[in-house]
Design a protein around this motif. Structure first.
Motif, PDB file in Angstrom:
ATOM      1  N   GLN A 186       0.831  -1.202   0.000  1.00 15.86           N
ATOM      2  CA  GLN A 186       0.000   0.000   0.000  1.00 15.86           C
ATOM      3  C   GLN A 186       0.872   1.261   0.000  1.00 15.86           C
ATOM      4  O   GLN A 186       0.596   2.217  -0.729  1.00 15.86           O
ATOM      5  CB  GLN A 186      -0.939   0.011   1.196  1.00 15.86           C
ATOM      6  N   TYR A 187       1.915   1.250   0.801  1.00 12.78           N
ATOM      7  CA  TYR A 187       2.827   2.402   0.861  1.00 12.78           C
ATOM      8  C   TYR A 187       3.425   2.667  -0.526  1.00 12.78           C
ATOM      9  O   TYR A 187       3.486   3.823  -0.983  1.00 12.78           O
ATOM     10  CB  TYR A 187       3.940   2.114   1.863  1.00 12.78           C
ATOM     11  N   PHE A 188       3.855   1.618  -1.192  1.00 12.94           N
ATOM     12  CA  PHE A 188       4.429   1.727  -2.542  1.00 12.94           C
ATOM     13  C   PHE A 188       3.399   2.293  -3.516  1.00 12.94           C
ATOM     14  O   PHE A 188       3.676   3.238  -4.275  1.00 12.94           O
ATOM     15  CB  PHE A 188       4.908   0.344  -2.995  1.00 12.94           C
ATOM     16  N   LEU A 189       2.195   1.728  -3.499  1.00 14.43           N
ATOM     17  CA  LEU A 189       1.166   2.165  -4.442  1.00 14.43           C
ATOM     18  C   LEU A 189       0.740   3.609  -4.194  1.00 14.43           C
ATOM     19  O   LEU A 189       0.478   4.359  -5.143  1.00 14.43           O
ATOM     20  CB  LEU A 189      -0.048   1.239  -4.363  1.00 14.43           C
ATOM     21  N   GLU A 190       0.659   4.005  -2.947  1.00 16.78           N
ATOM     22  CA  GLU A 190       0.258   5.382  -2.649  1.00 16.78           C
ATOM     23  C   GLU A 190       1.277   6.390  -3.180  1.00 16.78           C
ATOM     24  O   GLU A 190       0.921   7.538  -3.466  1.00 16.78           O
ATOM     25  CB  GLU A 190       0.069   5.554  -1.141  1.00 16.78           C
ATOM     26  N   ARG A 191       2.512   5.950  -3.343  1.00 19.44           N
ATOM     27  CA  ARG A 191       3.535   6.825  -3.916  1.00 19.44           C
ATOM     28  C   ARG A 191       3.519   6.815  -5.446  1.00 19.44           C
ATOM     29  O   ARG A 191       3.678   7.864  -6.081  1.00 19.44           O
ATOM     30  CB  ARG A 191       4.928   6.386  -3.429  1.00 19.44           C
ATOM     31  N   VAL A 192       3.362   5.630  -6.045  1.00 19.89           N
ATOM     32  CA  VAL A 192       3.570   5.540  -7.498  1.00 19.89           C
ATOM     33  C   VAL A 192       2.299   5.730  -8.322  1.00 19.89           C
ATOM     34  O   VAL A 192       2.376   6.203  -9.466  1.00 19.89           O
ATOM     35  CB  VAL A 192       4.259   4.213  -7.904  1.00 19.89           C
ATOM     36  N   ILE A 193       1.135   5.371  -7.778  1.00 22.18           N
ATOM     37  CA  ILE A 193      -0.085   5.448  -8.582  1.00 22.18           C
ATOM     38  C   ILE A 193      -0.401   6.879  -9.010  1.00 22.18           C
ATOM     39  O   ILE A 193      -0.769   7.112 -10.181  1.00 22.18           O
ATOM     40  CB  ILE A 193      -1.281   4.797  -7.852  1.00 22.18           C
ATOM     41  N   PRO A 194      -0.277   7.895  -8.149  1.00 22.41           N
ATOM     42  CA  PRO A 194      -0.534   9.261  -8.626  1.00 22.41           C
ATOM     43  C   PRO A 194       0.369   9.668  -9.789  1.00 22.41           C
ATOM     44  O   PRO A 194      -0.070  10.376 -10.695  1.00 22.41           O
ATOM     45  CB  PRO A 194      -0.268  10.123  -7.380  1.00 22.41           C
TER      46      PRO A 194
END
Length: 357
Positions: A186-194
């Motif tokens: 989740q931490y990774f996705l919250e950084r890269v998805i935007p």
């Protein structure tokens, strides 16, 4: 359905772009910079070199597989932000050459796992094979040594510089639960998805292969319930799935056509291949033909067609046939046959739909 074909690059693949171009319906290559260590930012000059090569044959670079995720990100270490920053800069660079989908995985230590790279079928062809009892009994280092016996080709997910640290990696994961791995994802996705959203790129996570815990390591991309959770972590069209029928099909309880129908709008990339699963839990990769394996390839393709699938698809692994000497699972001949089988199903469905209209 937009057909693409995985290519490992000049000098690192027995298959040429000229050959790929001649496979009916193939419009692009699925590619990566396999010589760049995991976690490093991809150099623009190397990315542009791939584009020049693909442009020469009229093939696009819209699907990247894989921009691999550094172990420090999966482990949730303080150093993860450095590697996530590198990942973000790589996404920004890939957008400049037209990338639309990035396939990645979140499997600890090992990517795909097989016990035999060239297991013989009755017809004399060979294929990737998984022997369940052997994995349950063997030391992980034995598996690394076995894969390393194939030195002629890079083996994605089995990078030597990472696997040389096998013992420390296993020690680090002793403190990581499945829930910890979810939190780190989740931490990774919250950084890269935007960032992916800004560049019209869809991130597409690959299922664990095979879809169950290995050597006591946590694995979380194993089936339908977990995919539902993943898509809610960051609810965005840029947070999607690489739905791999072969990986998921190793567990017969996975209803893959149902997953296609449920997650259709969140599947930018499909891996379509077959496996034969034995009663003892072993499995071997087969031809794409539905009757040769355990996976209902026909219904899977039907599910994509019913939902108007316009994403990318590739035949994924193939057998080694006609004495082809190639990277395990990635020869030309059987994957090209697989493409024609998939097109045959698709074309029949298209014809039926038109005649029924």
């Amino acid at each position: 359905m937009r057909m693409v074909f995985r290519w490992y690059g000049e000098g690192n693949d027995t298959v040429s772009l000229k050959q790929i171009k001649q496979i009916p319906g193939v419009e692009g290559i699925v590619w990566a910079l396999h010589d760049v260590p995991v976690g490093e930012e991809w150099p623009m000059d190397k990315i542009e070199a791939y584009k020049r090569q693909a442009d020469e044959y009229g093939l696009h670079l819209e699907v990247v597989e894989s921009v691999n995720v550094h172990e420090d990100i999966k482990l949730g270490l303080p150093s993860r932000d450095v590697y996530i920053d590198n990942y973000i800069r790589t996404i920004e660079k890939l957008a400049k050459v037209g990338a639309k989908t990035i396939c990645y995985n979140f499997m600890p230590v090992f990517d795909w796992i097989r016990t035999d790279l060239f297991k013989a079928h009755e017809d004399g062809s060979t294929a990737l094979f998984y022997e369940k009892a052997k994995v349950e009994e063997m030391n992980p280092q034995e598996l690394v040594s076995k894969i390393a016996l194939n030195p002629d080709f890079t083996m994605p997910g089995w990078e030597p510089e990472r696997l040389r640290r096998l013992a420390p990696l296993f020690d680090a994961y002793k403190e990581v639960s499945e829930e910890d791995l979810w939190n780190n994802l989740q931490y990774f996705l919250e950084r890269v998805i935007p960032v992916a959203e800004q560049h019209d790129i869809r991130m597409a996570i690959h299922p664990d292969d095979p879809p169950w815990p290995i050597f006591g390591l946590p694995r979380i991309m194993t089936g339908r319930e977990n995919f539902r959770r993943l898509l809610k972590l960051v609810d965005s069209p840029s947070n999607g799935l690489t739905l791999c029928s072969g990986s998921l099909g190793a567990n017969p309880s996975n209803d893959i056509p149902a997953m296609v129908r449920e997650f259709a709008d969140r599947i930018p990339f499909a891996h379509i291949r077959n496996v034969k699963v034995y009663e003892n839990g072993d499995f071997i990769e087969t031809s794409h033909r539905a009757c040769d394996g355990t996976v209902d390839i026909v219904d899977i393709v039907r599910a994509y067609h019913e939902n108007g699938f316009t994403g990318y698809a590739r035949p994924d692994h193939g057998r080694h046939i006609w004495d082809e000497q190639c990277r395990p699972g990635y020869g030309l001949y059987d994957r090209a046959l697989g493409i024609m089988y998939l097109w045959g199903i698709w074309d029949a469905l298209e014809r039926n739909a038109k005649e029924s209209a």
